[in-house]
Design a protein around this motif. Structure first.
Motif, PDB file in Angstrom:
ATOM      1  N   LEU A 137     -26.237   1.403 -29.131  1.00  0.00           N
ATOM      2  CA  LEU A 137     -24.885   1.475 -29.678  1.00  0.00           C
ATOM      3  C   LEU A 137     -24.891   1.528 -31.203  1.00  0.00           C
ATOM      4  O   LEU A 137     -24.060   2.199 -31.817  1.00  0.00           O
ATOM      5  CB  LEU A 137     -24.060   0.276 -29.209  1.00  0.00           C
ATOM      6  N   THR A 138     -25.793   0.821 -31.829  1.00  0.00           N
ATOM      7  CA  THR A 138     -25.824   0.808 -33.294  1.00  0.00           C
ATOM      8  C   THR A 138     -26.534   2.027 -33.865  1.00  0.00           C
ATOM      9  O   THR A 138     -26.339   2.371 -35.025  1.00  0.00           O
ATOM     10  CB  THR A 138     -26.528  -0.460 -33.801  1.00  0.00           C
ATOM     11  N   ARG A 139     -27.343   2.692 -33.028  1.00  0.00           N
ATOM     12  CA  ARG A 139     -28.149   3.804 -33.512  1.00  0.00           C
ATOM     13  C   ARG A 139     -27.280   4.910 -34.105  1.00  0.00           C
ATOM     14  O   ARG A 139     -26.313   5.364 -33.511  1.00  0.00           O
ATOM     15  CB  ARG A 139     -28.992   4.354 -32.359  1.00  0.00           C
ATOM     16  N   ASN A 140     -27.632   5.316 -35.329  1.00  0.00           N
ATOM     17  CA  ASN A 140     -27.004   6.442 -36.019  1.00  0.00           C
ATOM     18  C   ASN A 140     -25.518   6.231 -36.302  1.00  0.00           C
ATOM     19  O   ASN A 140     -24.754   7.170 -36.448  1.00  0.00           O
ATOM     20  CB  ASN A 140     -27.200   7.738 -35.230  1.00  0.00           C
TER      21      ASN A 140
ATOM     22  N   ARG B 134     -10.282  -5.814 -16.979  1.00  0.00           N
ATOM     23  CA  ARG B 134     -10.673  -6.588 -15.808  1.00  0.00           C
ATOM     24  C   ARG B 134     -12.132  -6.379 -15.455  1.00  0.00           C
ATOM     25  O   ARG B 134     -12.748  -7.193 -14.796  1.00  0.00           O
ATOM     26  CB  ARG B 134      -9.808  -6.179 -14.613  1.00  0.00           C
ATOM     27  N   ILE B 135     -12.644  -5.212 -15.811  1.00  0.00           N
ATOM     28  CA  ILE B 135     -14.050  -4.909 -15.490  1.00  0.00           C
ATOM     29  C   ILE B 135     -14.830  -4.907 -16.791  1.00  0.00           C
ATOM     30  O   ILE B 135     -14.741  -3.983 -17.577  1.00  0.00           O
ATOM     31  CB  ILE B 135     -14.171  -3.547 -14.799  1.00  0.00           C
ATOM     32  N   LYS B 136     -15.575  -5.935 -17.044  1.00  0.00           N
ATOM     33  CA  LYS B 136     -16.306  -6.040 -18.306  1.00  0.00           C
ATOM     34  C   LYS B 136     -17.525  -5.135 -18.262  1.00  0.00           C
ATOM     35  O   LYS B 136     -18.329  -5.213 -17.346  1.00  0.00           O
ATOM     36  CB  LYS B 136     -16.764  -7.480 -18.539  1.00  0.00           C
ATOM     37  N   LYS B 137     -17.641  -4.312 -19.316  1.00  0.00           N
ATOM     38  CA  LYS B 137     -18.769  -3.389 -19.385  1.00  0.00           C
ATOM     39  C   LYS B 137     -19.838  -4.010 -20.288  1.00  0.00           C
ATOM     40  O   LYS B 137     -19.958  -3.670 -21.460  1.00  0.00           O
ATOM     41  CB  LYS B 137     -18.315  -2.036 -19.924  1.00  0.00           C
ATOM     42  N   LEU B 138     -20.579  -4.972 -19.733  1.00  0.00           N
ATOM     43  CA  LEU B 138     -21.579  -5.660 -20.518  1.00  0.00           C
ATOM     44  C   LEU B 138     -22.856  -4.848 -20.523  1.00  0.00           C
ATOM     45  O   LEU B 138     -23.444  -4.617 -19.477  1.00  0.00           O
ATOM     46  CB  LEU B 138     -21.851  -7.047 -19.913  1.00  0.00           C
ATOM     47  N   LEU B 139     -23.285  -4.405 -21.708  1.00  0.00           N
ATOM     48  CA  LEU B 139     -24.483  -3.597 -21.822  1.00  0.00           C
ATOM     49  C   LEU B 139     -25.680  -4.478 -22.147  1.00  0.00           C
ATOM     50  O   LEU B 139     -25.544  -5.568 -22.700  1.00  0.00           O
ATOM     51  CB  LEU B 139     -24.323  -2.545 -22.923  1.00  0.00           C
ATOM     52  N   GLY B 140     -26.875  -3.970 -21.833  1.00  0.00           N
ATOM     53  CA  GLY B 140     -28.102  -4.640 -22.236  1.00  0.00           C
ATOM     54  C   GLY B 140     -28.151  -4.750 -23.735  1.00  0.00           C
ATOM     55  O   GLY B 140     -27.734  -3.854 -24.434  1.00  0.00           O
ATOM     56  N   THR B 141     -28.653  -5.846 -24.282  1.00  0.00           N
ATOM     57  CA  THR B 141     -28.458  -6.107 -25.694  1.00  0.00           C
ATOM     58  C   THR B 141     -29.745  -6.418 -26.435  1.00  0.00           C
ATOM     59  O   THR B 141     -30.745  -6.808 -25.869  1.00  0.00           O
ATOM     60  CB  THR B 141     -27.515  -7.303 -25.867  1.00  0.00           C
TER      61      THR B 141
ATOM     62  N   LEU C 166     -23.250 -16.735 -37.920  1.00  0.00           N
ATOM     63  CA  LEU C 166     -22.885 -16.541 -36.518  1.00  0.00           C
ATOM     64  C   LEU C 166     -23.830 -15.529 -35.861  1.00  0.00           C
ATOM     65  O   LEU C 166     -24.412 -14.674 -36.537  1.00  0.00           O
ATOM     66  CB  LEU C 166     -21.435 -16.068 -36.414  1.00  0.00           C
ATOM     67  N   GLN C 167     -23.942 -15.610 -34.575  1.00  0.00           N
ATOM     68  CA  GLN C 167     -24.900 -14.785 -33.837  1.00  0.00           C
ATOM     69  C   GLN C 167     -24.231 -13.523 -33.309  1.00  0.00           C
ATOM     70  O   GLN C 167     -23.189 -13.599 -32.658  1.00  0.00           O
ATOM     71  CB  GLN C 167     -25.481 -15.596 -32.676  1.00  0.00           C
ATOM     72  N   VAL C 168     -24.821 -12.374 -33.593  1.00  0.00           N
ATOM     73  CA  VAL C 168     -24.318 -11.088 -33.112  1.00  0.00           C
ATOM     74  C   VAL C 168     -25.337 -10.503 -32.144  1.00  0.00           C
ATOM     75  O   VAL C 168     -26.523 -10.449 -32.444  1.00  0.00           O
ATOM     76  CB  VAL C 168     -24.083 -10.098 -34.268  1.00  0.00           C
ATOM     77  N   VAL C 169     -24.870 -10.092 -30.991  1.00  0.00           N
ATOM     78  CA  VAL C 169     -25.726  -9.482 -29.976  1.00  0.00           C
ATOM     79  C   VAL C 169     -25.272  -8.034 -29.818  1.00  0.00           C
ATOM     80  O   VAL C 169     -24.124  -7.767 -29.486  1.00  0.00           O
ATOM     81  CB  VAL C 169     -25.611 -10.230 -28.637  1.00  0.00           C
ATOM     82  N   ALA C 170     -26.177  -7.082 -30.100  1.00  0.00           N
ATOM     83  CA  ALA C 170     -25.794  -5.666 -30.113  1.00  0.00           C
ATOM     84  C   ALA C 170     -26.882  -4.824 -29.469  1.00  0.00           C
ATOM     85  O   ALA C 170     -28.061  -5.027 -29.733  1.00  0.00           O
ATOM     86  CB  ALA C 170     -25.570  -5.197 -31.552  1.00  0.00           C
ATOM     87  N   PRO C 171     -26.500  -3.854 -28.611  1.00  0.00           N
ATOM     88  CA  PRO C 171     -27.492  -2.950 -28.019  1.00  0.00           C
ATOM     89  C   PRO C 171     -27.959  -1.944 -29.048  1.00  0.00           C
ATOM     90  O   PRO C 171     -27.167  -1.403 -29.814  1.00  0.00           O
ATOM     91  CB  PRO C 171     -26.741  -2.284 -26.877  1.00  0.00           C
TER      92      PRO C 171
END
Length: 813
Positions: free
Chosen positions: A65-68, A6-13, A57-62
């Motif tokens: 999050l992808t680091r290491n 219910r609470i979307k945790k949308l991070l900066g991307t 397709l378009q991928v949006v990733a912070p």
């Protein structure tokens, strides 16, 4: 119904654009169509770029999050969703499909407290090794409290964390914002005499107690992503001031999705509280997102103050906020800026006479004049992370300042005997450069990653304290008097560090690291004594100044073996170092104190059972200290003086164990236990006598906590009704070491029970709570034993809040 969703945790991307990576334009591939997709194992950032190129397709990733993180092999005829799920397998990440059809990478949602049948616990993310990874992969003891647990347990400060964290304790330091933090029985110094803390406290990897002063060490916690408690020496990765351990508060970062919340609380203590948050885009395309947080609260005292007009009590107020900005101008660069301010006004701490504490009925505080104190904290940080293609280069610049100012009744009685005042300021400027590689396939070593960096900080601590005689002392000794002490301590720190992690064979991970520290300490102090205070001992004037450079090397090594995908064991050897320095109170016997060193041997396991419906982690440790820096009150002809002495040898041996499970539908249980048996192995030449064999201060042997929550869908599955209980036990501990005045006072054990019940829906949370259900009366500190002994006034002890209840509500937009 999954309440977490219910609470979307949308991070900066960070946008991985098809045009930039050579892929087809957005929409060239229908999301549901299967196709041949071949992506070898590699860094996750590169794998997502390859996914974009193959699917269009378009991928949006912070970037954070992808680091290491590394991806799994994907090879087959798959739909894009199936391929993306395979890429993210084992990373602790998930994805959401946005309204525009792009894929938004997010942390895997924390396990809900209600679901259709027993649920699976998801892996928590930590930065214990200065890069994000799964908690289950860390070769060391770590406790993580995610944002969901922080909100549901109403965790607002360090005292609340102490109730949940095994082998962690805290004593108030004379003000509501002060704290003497203990981890595994090793405690921060009460005074500001040191050149660095024992246990570092960080906000987004920026230390907020760089000089060891405990003023302002207990900030108000608002809008956190998680809390990380790191046990044992953290000298290799975090550096100076972490010889016992570290606590890192990770704040939520701005995102491009608009969201807001407002929270209010009405209670018997604190009386009122309000908090709010607004997040959203400032400029399009992730060029600039912002997040603003604010808070304010006020509390009336629960003490009786018969010597004050109208028994008006000791009111406190606290307010502040944080502004955070994030810019991601391209898919490689992320820039974060934050500024946090907090102001705390208080009359005095929650202090009562020890007689009234022992009686356990009416708590009395007896000053005849109100105090007037304030603490201001300001922290600003600028961080830049750049993805190079095989790793991340980071720069962290910080400025921190804390100021304490005030005047109060020094004798804390009906006598007009003593007035005390203080004005302290700590300033710190820091700069760190760091490079963390992705996992690289190296011959013989296998998948290998490394981190190298350098850190510089300049820390200045200035203190001005004074005492003035009142009419009672002036009558007894025939005249007025004053005692002032001014000091300035400058500590310049430089460090270089590096570590490497490699996997020479499948399932075996080896790690090694080292950090070199250089601390240059400069100290000046001048004291002025006049009138009645000369009769109590002391020189009319005294001055002292000196400087010295200290160096230390902190190596670390670890071995981790994964027996199965759900069970691993580890062993580590880690070391810690803290520089020496100069005592604030001139004393020919011990003007200086030496460096402190520690070595820690630790072994533990990480495990998941029944398809990760049960997670059990445990560790055992043995830490040995050489020249442990100890805070002591030393008797003199007149007033005792406070110094730091070096204990020849000390040790702490113990364990931590934690369990998280969903045993039945809708029921969550969490259990944490800590054991720490400490003692001075050798301290025969203590300035207060032989205390070999005594326990270390602020070191309870047993700590235990139990958290349980049951949630059930109601109102046609539009909300969850919940009932939550939290229990915490802390065994007895001592306040001081060889303290000839306080005599190492024993604080008894405490049992704290909190109950909460209410409703949660997508946009509204309402909770009724009772905290300290048993109305347990427990002591958290002792502040005036010396003054009481000299003047014959009642001794004072700091106490925790009694049973209190209230209503809390939060609206999310």
């Amino acid at each position: 119904m999954n309440s977490t969703n219910r609470i979307k945790k949308l991070l900066g991307t960070t946008l991985i654009a098809a045009a930039m990576m050579g892929g087809a334009p957005l929409g060239a591939q229908t999301a549901g169509d299967a196709q041949q997709i071949t992506i070898p194992a590699q860094s996750l950032a590169s794998a997502l770029a390859r996914f974009n190129a193959e699917t269009g397709l378009q991928v949006v990733a912070p970037a954070e999050l992808t680091r290491n993180r590394s991806s799994a092999v994907v090879d087959g005829v798959l739909t894009p969703e199936a391929a993306l799920s395979a890429l993210l397998a084992g990373t602790g990440l998930s994805y959401e499909v946005t309204s525009g059809g792009s894929y938004l990478i997010t942390p895997a949602p924390e396990a809900p407290l209600q679901a259709d049948g027993p649920v699976t616990l998801n892996t928590l993310t930590v930065t214990a090794r200065r890069f994000e990874e799964s908690l289950q992969d860390v070769p060391g003891s770590v406790l993580v409290l995610p944002d969901e647990e922080i909100e549901r347990s109403n965790i607002t400060d360090l005292d609340d964390i102490v109730l949940r964290a095994p082998n962690v304790n805290s004593i108030e330091g004379g003000a509501p914002t002060d704290a003497q933090l203990s981890i595994r029985g090793l405690s921060n110094l009460i005074s500001a005499s040191g050149t660095g803390p024992t246990n570092g406290v960080y906000i987004d990897e920026v230390i907020i107690n760089p000089t060891g002063r405990n003023t302002g060490l207990n900030p108000t916690l608002v809008d956190l992503e998680r809390v990380e408690v790191l046990y044992g020496p953290q000298g290799t990765t975090y550096g100076r001031g972490t010889i016992g351990g570290a606590i890192n508060y990770v704040t939520k970062k701005p995102t491009e999705a608009f969201e807001a919340s407002i929270e209010g609380q009405a209670a018997s203590f604190p009386d009122g509280r309000i908090r709010g948050m607004v997040n959203g885009p400032i400029l399009d395309n992730n060029l600039l997102n912002g997040r603003v947080t604010f808070f304010a609260e006020g509390a009336n005292s629960f003490l009786d103050t018969p010597n004050l007009p109208d028994n008006e009590g000791l009111d406190t107020s606290d307010f502040g906020g944080r502004i955070a900005l994030r810019s991601q101008p391209n898919d490689r660069l992320t820039i974060d800026f934050s500024a946090t301010y907090e102001r705390n006004n208080y009359v005095d701490s929650n202090t009562a006479t020890e007689e009234s504490i022992e009686a356990g009925e009416r708590l009395l505080y007896l000053p005849n004049e109100e105090g007037d104190f304030s603490v201001d904290r300001f922290l600003t940080a600028l961080r830049a992370d750049y993805e190079t293609g095989f790793g991340t280069a980071s720069s962290i610049t910080s400025f921190f300042i804390v100021e304490e100012d005030g005047v109060g009744d020094g004798d804390v009685s009906a006598l007009d005997a003593l007035v005390i005042g203080l004005k302290n300021q700590t300033r710190s400027i820091g700069q760190e450069f760091r490079f963390a590689s992705d996992k690289l396939p190296l011959p013989y070593l296998g998948p290998t990653s490394f981190t190298v960096g350098t850190n510089f900080s300049f820390n200045r601590d200035q203190s001005e304290n004074f005492s003035l005689s009142g009419s009672t002392l002036e009558f007894l000794f025939g005249g007025p008097g004053a005692l002032t002490a001014e000091s300035e301590r400058n500590v310049t720190n430089f460090a270089v560090f590096g570590d490497v992690i490699f996997e020479p064979v499948e399932r075996l991970e080896l790690g090694a690291g080292v950090r070199f520290n250089l601390d240059h300490v400069e100290f000046e102090q001048s004291d002025t004594t006049s009138g009645v205070f000369l009769l109590l001992g002391g020189d009319p004037t005294s001055q002292f100044s000196d400087s010295e450079t200290f160096t230390g090397i902190s190596p670390k090594g670890s071995l981790t073996y994964s027996w199965t995908d759900d069970l691993s064991t580890y062993v580590t050897i880690s070391t810690g170092y803290r520089s020496g320095g100069f005592n604030s109170s001139p004393n020919p016997v011990s003007q200086t104190f030496e460096e402190e060193k520690a070595i820690n041997y630790e072994g533990g396991f990480r495990s998941g059972w029944l398809d990760n419906k049960v997670i059990v982690n445990g560790s055992g440790f043995a830490t040995f200290y050489k020249d442990l820096q100890v805070f002591s009150n030393v008797p003199t002809i007149g007033l005792p003086i406070t110094i730091i002495d070096n204990a020849a040898k000390a040790r702490s041996i113990g364990a931590e164990i934690s369990l998280r499970t969903f045993p039945i539908e809708g029921l969550f249980l969490g259990v944490d236990y800590g054991l720490a048996k400490t003692k001075f192995v050798e301290f025969e030449d203590s300035l207060v006598g032989d205390i070999t064999g005594e326990r270390l201060p602020n070191a309870p042997v047993h700590t235990f906590s139990l958290t349980g929550e049951y949630a059930h869908p109601v109102l046609d599955d539009t909300a969850d009704a919940f009932f939550r209980t939290e229990y915490s036990y802390t065994s007895s501990f001592f306040n001081g070491v060889g303290d000839s005045i306080v005599a190492g006072e024993d604080f008894g054990s405490r049992n704290i029970i909190n109950l909460r019940t209410g409703l949660r829906s997508e946009n509204l949370e309402v909770e009724l709570f009772i905290e300290n259900l048993l109305d347990e009366l427990y002591q958290t500190g002792e502040t005036s034993g010396i003054v009481a002994s000299l003047l014959g006034t009642p001794r004072q002890g700091e106490v925790g809040p009694p049973r209190h209840f209230g209503l809390r509500a939060r609206v999310l937009f």
